[in-house]
Design a protein around this motif. Structure first.
Motif, mmCIF file in Angstrom:
data_model
loop_
_atom_site.group_PDB
_atom_site.id
_atom_site.type_symbol
_atom_site.label_atom_id
_atom_site.label_comp_id
_atom_site.label_asym_id
_atom_site.label_seq_id
_atom_site.Cartn_x
_atom_site.Cartn_y
_atom_site.Cartn_z
ATOM 1 N N ASP A 1 -21.473 -73.913 -14.397
ATOM 2 C CA ASP A 1 -21.540 -74.695 -12.835
ATOM 3 C C ASP A 1 -20.086 -73.927 -12.245
ATOM 4 O O ASP A 1 -19.423 -73.475 -12.946
ATOM 5 C CB ASP A 1 -21.325 -76.107 -13.078
ATOM 6 C CG ASP A 1 -22.724 -76.772 -13.590
ATOM 7 O OD1 ASP A 1 -23.650 -76.415 -13.293
ATOM 8 O OD2 ASP A 1 -22.533 -77.973 -14.317
ATOM 9 N N GLU A 2 -20.494 -74.146 -11.010
ATOM 10 C CA GLU A 2 -19.202 -73.554 -10.196
ATOM 11 C C GLU A 2 -18.375 -74.637 -9.574
ATOM 12 O O GLU A 2 -18.641 -75.580 -8.973
ATOM 13 C CB GLU A 2 -19.965 -72.844 -8.767
ATOM 14 C CG GLU A 2 -21.108 -71.917 -9.103
ATOM 15 C CD GLU A 2 -20.533 -70.771 -9.115
ATOM 16 O OE1 GLU A 2 -19.797 -70.294 -8.166
ATOM 17 O OE2 GLU A 2 -20.728 -69.686 -9.937
ATOM 18 N N PRO A 3 -16.954 -74.679 -10.248
ATOM 19 C CA PRO A 3 -16.163 -75.642 -9.931
ATOM 20 C C PRO A 3 -15.782 -75.694 -8.306
ATOM 21 O O PRO A 3 -15.357 -76.632 -7.743
ATOM 22 C CB PRO A 3 -14.781 -75.390 -10.680
ATOM 23 C CG PRO A 3 -14.920 -73.861 -10.945
ATOM 24 C CD PRO A 3 -16.383 -73.563 -11.112
ATOM 25 N N GLU A 4 -16.156 -74.661 -7.644
ATOM 26 C CA GLU A 4 -15.990 -74.280 -6.078
ATOM 27 C C GLU A 4 -16.641 -75.754 -5.399
ATOM 28 O O GLU A 4 -16.038 -75.975 -4.381
ATOM 29 C CB GLU A 4 -16.439 -73.141 -5.693
ATOM 30 C CG GLU A 4 -15.516 -71.884 -5.992
ATOM 31 C CD GLU A 4 -15.518 -71.500 -7.304
ATOM 32 O OE1 GLU A 4 -16.297 -71.995 -8.230
ATOM 33 O OE2 GLU A 4 -14.996 -70.390 -7.510
ATOM 34 N N PHE B 1 -19.054 -73.316 -28.816
ATOM 35 C CA PHE B 1 -17.355 -72.961 -28.770
ATOM 36 C C PHE B 1 -16.958 -71.555 -28.259
ATOM 37 O O PHE B 1 -16.040 -71.302 -27.536
ATOM 38 C CB PHE B 1 -16.658 -73.549 -30.039
ATOM 39 C CG PHE B 1 -16.800 -72.413 -31.072
ATOM 40 C CD1 PHE B 1 -15.901 -71.441 -31.137
ATOM 41 C CD2 PHE B 1 -17.850 -72.507 -31.858
ATOM 42 C CE1 PHE B 1 -16.185 -70.414 -32.410
ATOM 43 C CE2 PHE B 1 -18.192 -71.643 -32.885
ATOM 44 C CZ PHE B 1 -17.108 -70.428 -33.049
ATOM 45 N N SER B 2 -17.980 -70.554 -28.637
ATOM 46 C CA SER B 2 -17.922 -69.531 -28.127
ATOM 47 C C SER B 2 -18.226 -68.861 -26.745
ATOM 48 O O SER B 2 -18.066 -67.782 -26.422
ATOM 49 C CB SER B 2 -18.755 -68.562 -29.143
ATOM 50 O OG SER B 2 -19.835 -68.766 -29.137
ATOM 51 N N ASP B 3 -18.384 -69.955 -26.023
ATOM 52 C CA ASP B 3 -18.861 -69.859 -24.693
ATOM 53 C C ASP B 3 -17.729 -70.024 -23.662
ATOM 54 O O ASP B 3 -16.956 -71.051 -23.630
ATOM 55 C CB ASP B 3 -19.847 -70.689 -23.990
ATOM 56 C CG ASP B 3 -20.184 -70.631 -22.713
ATOM 57 O OD1 ASP B 3 -19.443 -69.993 -21.772
ATOM 58 O OD2 ASP B 3 -21.277 -71.142 -22.081
ATOM 59 N N GLY B 4 -16.703 -68.890 -23.227
ATOM 60 C CA GLY B 4 -15.411 -69.312 -22.834
ATOM 61 C C GLY B 4 -15.322 -69.499 -21.469
ATOM 62 O O GLY B 4 -14.265 -69.258 -20.723
ATOM 63 N N ARG B 5 -16.473 -69.695 -20.685
ATOM 64 C CA ARG B 5 -16.599 -69.959 -19.173
ATOM 65 C C ARG B 5 -15.477 -71.125 -18.848
ATOM 66 O O ARG B 5 -15.009 -71.085 -17.664
ATOM 67 C CB ARG B 5 -18.062 -70.151 -18.525
ATOM 68 C CG ARG B 5 -18.521 -68.898 -18.587
ATOM 69 C CD ARG B 5 -20.124 -68.856 -18.170
ATOM 70 N NE ARG B 5 -20.861 -69.454 -19.449
ATOM 71 C CZ ARG B 5 -22.364 -69.679 -19.192
ATOM 72 N NH1 ARG B 5 -22.799 -68.985 -18.245
ATOM 73 N NH2 ARG B 5 -22.936 -70.212 -20.252
ATOM 74 N N TYR C 1 -12.924 -71.950 -19.863
ATOM 75 C CA TYR C 1 -11.301 -71.968 -19.604
ATOM 76 C C TYR C 1 -11.279 -71.627 -18.045
ATOM 77 O O TYR C 1 -10.025 -72.014 -17.671
ATOM 78 C CB TYR C 1 -10.946 -70.692 -20.498
ATOM 79 C CG TYR C 1 -11.142 -71.011 -22.035
ATOM 80 C CD1 TYR C 1 -10.214 -72.048 -22.689
ATOM 81 C CD2 TYR C 1 -12.138 -70.564 -22.798
ATOM 82 C CE1 TYR C 1 -10.552 -72.203 -24.018
ATOM 83 C CE2 TYR C 1 -12.451 -70.855 -23.974
ATOM 84 C CZ TYR C 1 -11.607 -71.750 -24.898
ATOM 85 O OH TYR C 1 -11.666 -72.246 -26.083
ATOM 86 N N SER C 2 -11.832 -70.590 -17.613
ATOM 87 C CA SER C 2 -12.102 -70.253 -16.406
ATOM 88 C C SER C 2 -11.920 -71.433 -15.392
ATOM 89 O O SER C 2 -11.270 -71.533 -14.494
ATOM 90 C CB SER C 2 -12.715 -68.993 -15.789
ATOM 91 O OG SER C 2 -12.494 -67.950 -16.296
ATOM 92 N N ARG D 1 -8.816 -73.510 -15.255
ATOM 93 C CA ARG D 1 -7.806 -73.152 -14.536
ATOM 94 C C ARG D 1 -8.068 -73.127 -13.140
ATOM 95 O O ARG D 1 -7.162 -73.353 -12.110
ATOM 96 C CB ARG D 1 -7.544 -71.636 -14.880
ATOM 97 C CG ARG D 1 -6.894 -71.253 -16.269
ATOM 98 C CD ARG D 1 -6.291 -69.897 -16.426
ATOM 99 N NE ARG D 1 -4.965 -69.695 -15.487
ATOM 100 C CZ ARG D 1 -4.813 -68.399 -15.454
ATOM 101 N NH1 ARG D 1 -5.219 -67.361 -16.276
ATOM 102 N NH2 ARG D 1 -3.632 -68.159 -14.623
ATOM 103 N N LEU D 2 -9.154 -72.715 -12.567
ATOM 104 C CA LEU D 2 -9.676 -72.871 -11.326
ATOM 105 C C LEU D 2 -9.616 -74.417 -10.799
ATOM 106 O O LEU D 2 -8.686 -74.673 -9.663
ATOM 107 C CB LEU D 2 -10.820 -72.659 -11.108
ATOM 108 C CG LEU D 2 -11.292 -71.027 -11.079
ATOM 109 C CD1 LEU D 2 -12.689 -70.687 -11.124
ATOM 110 C CD2 LEU D 2 -10.666 -70.127 -9.972
ATOM 111 N N ARG E 1 -6.369 -73.574 -8.627
ATOM 112 C CA ARG E 1 -6.807 -73.372 -7.260
ATOM 113 C C ARG E 1 -7.019 -74.573 -6.513
ATOM 114 O O ARG E 1 -6.850 -74.431 -5.107
ATOM 115 C CB ARG E 1 -8.015 -72.510 -7.271
ATOM 116 C CG ARG E 1 -8.376 -71.913 -5.856
ATOM 117 C CD ARG E 1 -8.927 -70.597 -5.793
ATOM 118 N NE ARG E 1 -8.378 -69.571 -6.931
ATOM 119 C CZ ARG E 1 -8.784 -68.500 -7.329
ATOM 120 N NH1 ARG E 1 -10.185 -68.333 -7.191
ATOM 121 N NH2 ARG E 1 -8.155 -67.913 -8.220
ATOM 122 N N CYS F 1 -5.090 -73.709 -20.335
ATOM 123 C CA CYS F 1 -5.937 -73.717 -19.356
ATOM 124 C C CYS F 1 -5.727 -74.968 -18.414
ATOM 125 O O CYS F 1 -6.893 -75.199 -17.851
ATOM 126 C CB CYS F 1 -7.132 -73.067 -19.525
ATOM 127 S SG CYS F 1 -7.285 -71.296 -20.298
#
Lengths: 550, 167
Positions: free
Chosen positions: B63-66, B85-89, B91-92, B95-96, B100, B124
């Motif tokens: 999903d897009e946090p935007e 657990f190996s899906d690192g999206r 973390y981004s 942080r966003l 942001r 994060c």
């Protein structure tokens, strides 16, 4: 060379403790295979065909003599007394026991070494030109920037679980590209703009493997201070949008291709606009502090020893050959760059024994300010040797097997460990390298042929960089039998090119003869001193096909 | 119910439940307790949830946090799913949301949440973690503090090591 401060030491010690804890939990069954896998990979630990394999990081190829001695001791105490220099400027142990790895890491940390991020889907060791800081034509020494990237990428909390592995390479020479930056996920070419400011031309999405690609430029000039914020933007776009459904389509090159380089660049610029002025933006002070670790050693004011060398060459033909092939010119008068070749016929390319590691350490102390560089061609460089000591050095290294004067010739083979060691390999690579080295044992003929990159990989993963070899060899599996596919015309330099497949593959026994026929076509068609690659580009692949498959 | 780990490693529990995305054509079934619903569905029915502090949202890793830019602080709890657990999206996404979009309230990691990733999540911006039920919650405090410092700026600090060295 970079030296740890108290922060680096603390982080390194905490890392060892963390991996010890993780290993204990794995051995106790609290972590499943699947859960432990990425943790051990991010510590360089593979489980291989015969035993675990530990890949130790050599940041941008730099090693001190005390580190070489420690590596030698580790290979004796925990392994079978030898190590392997890889095509990523790292060092591998082939036989460590899983339960010993935390102790090995603790021993490495004592000499400021580690195995962080040498494998796994994370940002790997940043590589660069092995002649950095000593060559004549570089824009600036790239190593401080590599160290800045190393620190930024170490345990980066956002980018520890990327879709796939991620490799960055930096080059600062204007004429050559020994770091092969255009076949990396990110390739950074150091440049100065019209105002004389320092920065990077940014290539993204190059790579080898199953879908070889030369990385397109997504930014012509990135000011040096923006290095980390821009990398963070590229990585964030990749982390969010890189494919995770198919491991063969997960590298950033696939994303760049899908979005087009322009489309990808736009996404990066949009992301970067939010973070370019964040505290991650580098400062003059931060860059200068790291540059302070890469100052020149205490060179003496010397003149070039041209006359002395001329006499020595005249008196000794083998020395003359070695000087012509294994020495490069140094930016300081009276000094030379020496490459010790680890390619003696009969030894797997890049393999070194514990004794040899100690010998290299001694040579480094005696002739090159106690430092060496590991090259991605799996050789070792003494970067700062006095010209008037070259003859003495050569006399010492001849019996050690480091003076095979075949640098950059056909028998200076780049070769992965292949099916003898690696669980991923489809075919053996070392015996193929050896049989070709044996077929071409006439040094005068090799010198006549000039520079030819012969690169051998045992599988699609392309650790032997076969796509960018002038002659590339790829091991393939055909119904359980090992065959070899040959490609021609690849290059990893500024004119980076992916080689073209010649045709159907060959049996292992036929390989020396196949290479001999290819060389034959070259010799019959070359004009004067024309190198192999130029002849190939002029006459195309057809004459080679006709001869090999006749 | 999974244990909820707070960012100092304390083991807690609460009544929040994650409401899965309904199948096509099905309607959202909100239980009679604090619930996390898919972020886009919350946005679509926003008027309906006005003034309710027992409704939060969750983002899946793709999903897009935007989507919730400008609205994040209307929510008391946002969760991000780590399907593996190996899906690192995630973390981004964390942080966003924090850096942001300025999200101030609780940010929770849900899904395949294991011990060895907790400190990355914390850095994060995540401050609670729904630890997978077979994992030993008593070890979470140690996992959250393997490292006493990091090289980079992230959500937890805007001073990267190269700036700390300068001072």
């Amino acid at each position: 060379m970079y030296v740890y401060d108290e922060h680096d030491r603390q982080i390194a010690a905490e890392r060892v403790a963390q991996f010890r804890d993780q290993t204990e939990r794995a051995l106790a069954g609290e972590l499943s295979e699947d859960e432990f896998l990425p943790l051990r990979l991010q510590n360089g630990l593979y489980v291989q065909r015969l035993a675990p394999m530990l890949r130790i990081c050599v940041p941008y190829g730099m090693l001190r003599s005390d580190q070489l001695r420690r590596l030698a001791r580790i290979t004796r105490d925990y392994d079978k007394g030898y190590a392997h220099f890889t095509t990523r400027q790292n060092v591998q142990l082939n036989w460590p026991a899983l339960e010993d790895v935390p102790d090995i890491l603790a021993e490495l940390a004592e000499v400021e070494m580690h195995a962080n991020q040498t494998s796994g889907n994370c940002i790997r060791n940043t590589t660069t030109d092995q002649f950095s800081g000593v060559q004549v034509d570089e824009v600036v020494d790239p190593r401080p920037y590599c160290e800045i990237i190393r620190q930024w990428s170490t345990f980066h909390p956002e980018f520890a679980f990327l879709p796939r592995k991620f490799k960055v390479a930096v080059n600062a020479s204007e004429k050559t590209d020994r770091a092969a930056i255009q076949v990396h996920d990110i390739g950074l070419q150091m440049v100065r703009n019209d105002q004389g400011e320092l920065g990077f031309r940014v290539h993204v999405g190059g790579g080898l493997g199953r879908t070889p690609m030369v990385g397109p430029v997504i930014r012509d000039f990135l000011p040096e201070f923006d290095l980390l914020t821009y990398l963070e933007a590229v990585l964030r776009v990749y982390n969010r949008y890189g494919r995770r459904d198919n491991k063969f389509k997960a590298r950033i090159k696939i994303l760049v291709k899908a979005l087009t380089p322009e489309g990808f660049a736009e996404k990066v610029e949009a992301e970067w606009s939010h973070i370019k002025d964040s505290p991650t933006r580098l400062t003059r002070d931060a860059i200068e502090r790291i540059q302070g670790y890469f100052t020149e050693p205490a060179y003496e004011a010397l003149d070039n020893a041209s006359e002395l060398l001329a006499t020595q060459r005249f008196e000794n033909r083998r020395f003359d050959q070695w000087l012509s092939h294994n020495i490069d010119s140094h930016k300081k008068p009276g000094y030379a760059i020496v490459t010790l070749t680890m390619k003696e016929t009969g030894t797997p390319p890049g393999d070194v024994s514990d004794t040899q590691l100690e010998q290299i350490a001694e040579l480094a102390d005696a002739y090159s300010f106690g430092e060496v560089r590991v090259t991605h061609q799996q050789n070792v460089v003494l970067a700062d040797v006095r010209q008037d000591q070259l003859f003495e050095l050569w006399q010492r290294i001849e019996p050690m097997g480091f003076a095979t004067a075949n640098l950059n010739t056909l028998t200076d083979v780049i070769c992965c460990p292949g099916g003898d060691y690696c669980a991923l390999a489809n075919a053996k690579s070392i015996p193929v390298a050896e049989s070709i080295q044996r077929r071409f044992d006439d040094m005068d003929f090799l010198y006549d042929l000039g520079e030819i990159d012969l690169n051998i990989s045992g599988c699609m993963n392309a650790c032997g960089h076969h796509h960018v070899g002038n002659i590339g060899v790829l091991g393939v599996d055909k119904k359980g039998e090992e065959f070899y596919q040959v490609s021609l015309g690849g290059s990893s330099h500024h004119d980076a090119t992916i080689g073209k497949i010649l045709g159907p593959s060959f049996a292992q026994d036929d390989m020396p003869e196949v290479i001999a026929k290819i060389i034959d076509v070259y010799v019959n068609n070359r004009k004067e001193e024309e190198p192999f690659l130029e002849t190939y580009r002029r006459i195309g692949i057809e004459p080679f096909k006709e001869r090999v498959y006749a | 119910m999974p244990d909820i780990i707070s960012k100092d490693g304390a083991i807690t529990s609460d009544a929040w439940v994650v409401v899965p995305r309904p199948a096509d054509g099905e309607s959202l079934d909100i239980p009679d307790q604090p619930a996390l619903i898919p972020a886009d569905l919350w946005l679509a029915g926003k008027e309906h949830f006005e003034g309710r502090d027992d409704i939060g949202v969750w983002f899946d890793s793709h999903d897009e946090p935007e989507l919730l830019e400008g609205l994040v602080n209307e929510l008391k709890l946002i969760a991000v799913n780590f399907p593996k657990f190996s899906d690192g999206r995630g973390y981004s996404i964390g942080r966003l949301l924090r850096e942001r979009f300025g999200y101030q309230n609780e940010l929770r990691a849900i899904g395949d949440v294991l011990l060895d990733q907790l400190q990355f999540m914390k850095r994060c911006g995540f401050d609670s973690y729904a630890l997978r039920e077979d994992k030993d919650a008593s070890k979470a405090a140690r996992s959250l503090t393997f490292f006493s410092q990091g090289y980079q700026a992230a959500t937890d600090t805007d001073v990267p090591l190269f700036r700390r060295r300068a001072s």
